[in-house]
Scaffold this active site. Sequence first.
Site, PDB file in Angstrom:
ATOM      1  N   ASP A 105       0.833  -1.205   0.000  1.00 48.67           N
ATOM      2  CA  ASP A 105       0.000   0.000   0.000  1.00 48.67           C
ATOM      3  C   ASP A 105       0.871   1.261   0.000  1.00 48.67           C
ATOM      4  O   ASP A 105       2.030   1.221   0.397  1.00 48.67           O
ATOM      5  CB  ASP A 105      -0.900   0.027   1.241  1.00 48.67           C
TER       6      ASP A 105
HETATM    7  N1  URA Z   1      -1.376  -6.144   3.536  1.00 43.60           N
HETATM    8  C1  URA Z   1      -1.857  -4.884   3.627  1.00 43.60           C
HETATM    9  O1  URA Z   1      -2.893  -4.663   4.214  1.00 43.60           O
HETATM   10  N2  URA Z   1      -1.169  -3.894   3.043  1.00 43.60           N
HETATM   11  C2  URA Z   1       0.009  -4.069   2.409  1.00 43.60           C
HETATM   12  O2  URA Z   1       0.599  -3.129   1.904  1.00 43.60           O
HETATM   13  C3  URA Z   1       0.495  -5.387   2.327  1.00 43.60           C
HETATM   14  C4  URA Z   1      -0.217  -6.402   2.906  1.00 43.60           C
END
Ligand code: URA
Length: 242
Positions: A105
């Site tokens: 993310d």
């Molecule tokens: N899980 C998440 O919620 N976000 C990420 O960036 C990676 C795994």
Amino acid sequence: MERLQKVMAEAGVASRRASEKLIQTGHVQVNGQTVTTLGTKVGRRDDVQVDGVPIHREQHVYYLLNKPRGVISSAHDEKGRKTVVDLLHEDEEVTERIYPVGRLDYDTTGILLLTNDGDLANRLMHPKFEVAKTYVAKVKGIVTNDDLKRLRLGVRIDGHKTKPAKTRLKETDRHKQTSLVQLTIHEGRYHQVKRMLEAVGHPVIKLHRETYGFLNLQGLQSGEFRELRPEEVTKLKRQTQG
Ligand code: URA
């Protein structure tokens, strides 16, 4: 000489299986001739086209990035935000058309692999091989043993139960009412870690990915990257065979 479907997959055209379909259905030309047999092998000098468009064959490169916060994990962003690929291309040594293997993310930090090897990228992301990924999350509230057990056994997100995970409570801060949890998972659902922790009542404040399979971030500060060593590439390929 290599099998045509392997060369196509490595060029990022499609998975090997989907490339086989493209061959069998007459979409692929080698040196101007349509080829529909799967045994066909091609060399580096052969001109391979899909529906008349040459496939992109370049030397494979593999980079490991310690992704900083505030960068998008894709090759392009419609909103013009900085991507992980922009970040690597700031270094003039990196000229290849690379893309990230999976996603972190915008606000997640940590280990991310980037490559132009479409075949390996597809394999690494395939559910059959989904490699172990370890995350450390700072969450709201004090995580209990019962919460850890639920995470280990699997929680429901989007109607699916998550596969068994490993968990470890690293720290709790009673004053601030926060905890630090380590979570190892093999899947890669959208926002998986955030949604798993949310499901047990502990929204994520910060998320960092520490390891990807046998790879870790040793020696890489936030925003830094390095090329994988040949033996690391070989190991990744070996682990995703079959
Ligand atoms: N899980 C998440 O919620 N976000 C990420 O960036 C990676 C795994």
